[in-house]
Write a protein that holds these residues in place. Structure first.
Motif, PDB file in Angstrom:
ATOM      1  N   ALA A 149       0.833  -1.208   0.000  1.00 40.10           N
ATOM      2  CA  ALA A 149       0.000   0.000   0.000  1.00 40.10           C
ATOM      3  C   ALA A 149       0.865   1.254   0.000  1.00 40.10           C
ATOM      4  O   ALA A 149       0.543   2.241  -0.672  1.00 40.10           O
ATOM      5  CB  ALA A 149      -0.925  -0.009   1.216  1.00 40.10           C
ATOM      6  N   ALA A 150       1.968   1.230   0.747  1.00 37.18           N
ATOM      7  CA  ALA A 150       2.848   2.393   0.797  1.00 37.18           C
ATOM      8  C   ALA A 150       3.530   2.632  -0.546  1.00 37.18           C
ATOM      9  O   ALA A 150       3.673   3.779  -0.993  1.00 37.18           O
ATOM     10  CB  ALA A 150       3.893   2.203   1.890  1.00 37.18           C
ATOM     11  N   VAL A 151       3.938   1.562  -1.205  1.00 38.08           N
ATOM     12  CA  VAL A 151       4.571   1.692  -2.521  1.00 38.08           C
ATOM     13  C   VAL A 151       3.580   2.276  -3.527  1.00 38.08           C
ATOM     14  O   VAL A 151       3.946   3.104  -4.377  1.00 38.08           O
ATOM     15  CB  VAL A 151       5.095   0.325  -3.009  1.00 38.08           C
ATOM     16  CG1 VAL A 151       5.517   0.397  -4.470  1.00 38.08           C
ATOM     17  CG2 VAL A 151       6.274  -0.125  -2.141  1.00 38.08           C
ATOM     18  N   GLU A 152       2.333   1.871  -3.412  1.00 38.26           N
ATOM     19  CA  GLU A 152       1.304   2.356  -4.340  1.00 38.26           C
ATOM     20  C   GLU A 152       0.751   3.716  -3.922  1.00 38.26           C
ATOM     21  O   GLU A 152       0.018   4.343  -4.693  1.00 38.26           O
ATOM     22  CB  GLU A 152       0.159   1.341  -4.413  1.00 38.26           C
ATOM     23  CG  GLU A 152       0.580   0.009  -5.017  1.00 38.26           C
ATOM     24  CD  GLU A 152      -0.526  -1.037  -4.964  1.00 38.26           C
ATOM     25  OE1 GLU A 152      -1.579  -0.734  -4.346  1.00 38.26           O
ATOM     26  OE2 GLU A 152      -0.335  -2.125  -5.520  1.00 38.26           O
ATOM     27  N   GLY A 153       1.088   4.176  -2.726  1.00 34.38           N
ATOM     28  CA  GLY A 153       0.568   5.433  -2.212  1.00 34.38           C
ATOM     29  C   GLY A 153       1.359   6.643  -2.670  1.00 34.38           C
ATOM     30  O   GLY A 153       2.186   6.578  -3.581  1.00 34.38           O
ATOM     31  N   MET A 154       1.119   7.755  -2.001  1.00 37.66           N
ATOM     32  CA  MET A 154       1.669   9.038  -2.425  1.00 37.66           C
ATOM     33  C   MET A 154       2.948   9.452  -1.702  1.00 37.66           C
ATOM     34  O   MET A 154       3.594  10.425  -2.098  1.00 37.66           O
ATOM     35  CB  MET A 154       0.617  10.137  -2.221  1.00 37.66           C
ATOM     36  CG  MET A 154      -0.619  10.000  -3.073  1.00 37.66           C
ATOM     37  SD  MET A 154      -1.803  11.348  -2.750  1.00 37.66           S
ATOM     38  CE  MET A 154      -0.825  12.786  -3.222  1.00 37.66           C
ATOM     39  N   ALA A 155       3.318   8.761  -0.648  1.00 36.85           N
ATOM     40  CA  ALA A 155       4.436   9.215   0.179  1.00 36.85           C
ATOM     41  C   ALA A 155       5.733   9.320  -0.628  1.00 36.85           C
ATOM     42  O   ALA A 155       6.025   8.474  -1.485  1.00 36.85           O
ATOM     43  CB  ALA A 155       4.641   8.270   1.354  1.00 36.85           C
TER      44      ALA A 155
ATOM     45  N   LYS B 231      10.343   6.044  -5.218  1.00 36.60           N
ATOM     46  CA  LYS B 231      10.267   6.481  -3.828  1.00 36.60           C
ATOM     47  C   LYS B 231      11.606   6.260  -3.127  1.00 36.60           C
ATOM     48  O   LYS B 231      12.373   5.369  -3.500  1.00 36.60           O
ATOM     49  CB  LYS B 231       9.173   5.716  -3.087  1.00 36.60           C
ATOM     50  CG  LYS B 231       7.777   5.976  -3.637  1.00 36.60           C
ATOM     51  CD  LYS B 231       6.734   5.218  -2.846  1.00 36.60           C
ATOM     52  CE  LYS B 231       5.338   5.471  -3.413  1.00 36.60           C
ATOM     53  NZ  LYS B 231       4.945   6.907  -3.338  1.00 36.60           N
ATOM     54  N   VAL B 232      11.850   7.055  -2.106  1.00 37.70           N
ATOM     55  CA  VAL B 232      13.037   6.864  -1.285  1.00 37.70           C
ATOM     56  C   VAL B 232      12.763   5.701  -0.338  1.00 37.70           C
ATOM     57  O   VAL B 232      11.747   5.681   0.361  1.00 37.70           O
ATOM     58  CB  VAL B 232      13.375   8.138  -0.497  1.00 37.70           C
ATOM     59  CG1 VAL B 232      14.550   7.895   0.447  1.00 37.70           C
ATOM     60  CG2 VAL B 232      13.691   9.278  -1.461  1.00 37.70           C
ATOM     61  N   ALA B 233      13.663   4.731  -0.323  1.00 37.77           N
ATOM     62  CA  ALA B 233      13.530   3.541   0.515  1.00 37.77           C
ATOM     63  C   ALA B 233      14.335   3.739   1.787  1.00 37.77           C
ATOM     64  O   ALA B 233      15.564   3.851   1.744  1.00 37.77           O
ATOM     65  CB  ALA B 233      14.021   2.305  -0.234  1.00 37.77           C
ATOM     66  N   ALA B 234      13.650   3.783   2.922  1.00 41.15           N
ATOM     67  CA  ALA B 234      14.312   4.041   4.200  1.00 41.15           C
ATOM     68  C   ALA B 234      13.908   2.988   5.225  1.00 41.15           C
ATOM     69  O   ALA B 234      12.899   2.293   5.066  1.00 41.15           O
ATOM     70  CB  ALA B 234      13.966   5.435   4.708  1.00 41.15           C
TER      71      ALA B 234
END
Length: 302
Positions: A31-37, A72-75
């Motif tokens: 969900a986070a990968v598909e989201g806007m963050a 996205k930045v992966a942290a």
């Protein structure tokens, strides 16, 4: 910070939302990968039980790859090195996270030790030396007092996160949705980060009150904050709304600057654009240009 960033890795100054997800929860990862963050932070500390960490570390390899593919930045937030932190690094560094968050950062020595450990793992994994960022997390009064040496302990430090719950507990703050109990601390946090040349990541808003959340974001923007920790993904688009200039914001700022450039001694007082107002408008235009430049770089590199 002296590190050069890939054009396809969103620059620290343009990372508005830092969304935390549990280390084990693959559905939350997707969900986070598909989201806007802008940044997805897999949490191996508070959000992952100690007994689940070995499996969670392996799951983060897929999450980091998916983040990179999605732009996205992966942290990841690891544990303190004196606890499970070294095991966390051993389990995740081959997946090349963009940034590592260190909880309870109170002393420069902690950051120096993490820098040294990351340097060893970059060499072991064949990664570019210095490519992994460090994000200290301030969670106590001592962390605030020692903020400057912590932020200057490594050239890898690109940003810093201000906690909310542990910090409030340490200071015995009586918090409410208005956010006033943390105002002075958050303002000091901005100053410390600006002086150190790193991005200030604002603490999460943990109340279910949308109007209060928007008011808090407006206040945060007014004191110079431009990034926020997010636990509830529904907050992300609101964070972006407040921390990135809209087309209307840019048009209004450009109109103000044009008006300021044309004014002279004959301009009536009620039409005069004061210097501070023009300076704010100039910063809006500059920030919009940074976003536009990044998007152009992404399109060019795709």
């Amino acid at each position: 910070m002296t590190q050069a960033f890939s054009l396809l890795r969103r620059p620290p100054a343009l990372r508005r939302s830092w969304q935390f997800v549990p280390g084990m929860d693959q559905a939350a990862h997707q969900a986070a990968v598909e989201g806007m963050a802008d940044v997805v932070v897999a949490d191996l500390e508070e959000f992952t039980r100690p007994e689940d960490r070995p499996v969670a570390r392996q799951r983060l390899h897929d999450l980091f790859a998916a983040c990179k593919a999605a732009g996205k930045v992966a942290a990841v937030r690891i544990n303190k090195l004196e606890e499970d932190g070294h095991d966390d690094l051993a389990g995740i560094m081959a997946a090349a996270p963009h940034a590592i968050l260190l909880p309870h950062s109170e002393h420069a020595a902690q950051i120096a030790a993490l820098d040294a450990a990351i340097t060893e793992w970059e060499a072991k994994c064949g990664l570019t030396a210095g490519q992994t960022e460090i994000i200290p997390t301030l969670e106590s009064a001592l962390a605030l007092v020692n903020c400057t040496p912590v932020l200057k302990a490594s050239s890898r430090v690109s940003a810093c996160l201000l906690a909310a719950e542990d910090l409030s507990a340490d200071l015995w703050l009586e918090r409410s949705a208005t956010g006033t109990a943390l105002y002075a601390i958050r303002q000091r946090f901005v100053i410390e980060c600006r002086a150190a040349g790193v991005v200030a990541i604002d603490c999460p808003f943990n109340f279910k009150n949308e109007d209060a959340f928007k008011a808090d974001l407006a206040w945060a923007r007014s004191v110079g904050l431009q990034a926020k920790c997010v636990v509830n993904a529904r907050q992300t688009p609101v964070v972006h709304e407040y921390f990135s200039p809209s087309a209307a914001d840019v048009a209004a700022a450009e109109a103000l600057l044009a008006k300021a450039a044309s004014q002279d001694a004959s301009t009536p007082d009620n039409q005069w654009v004061d210097g501070p107002v023009a300076a704010t408008a100039r910063r809006v235009v500059m920030r919009a240009a940074l976003f536009a430049g990044y998007e152009q770089d992404v399109r060019g590199g795709a």
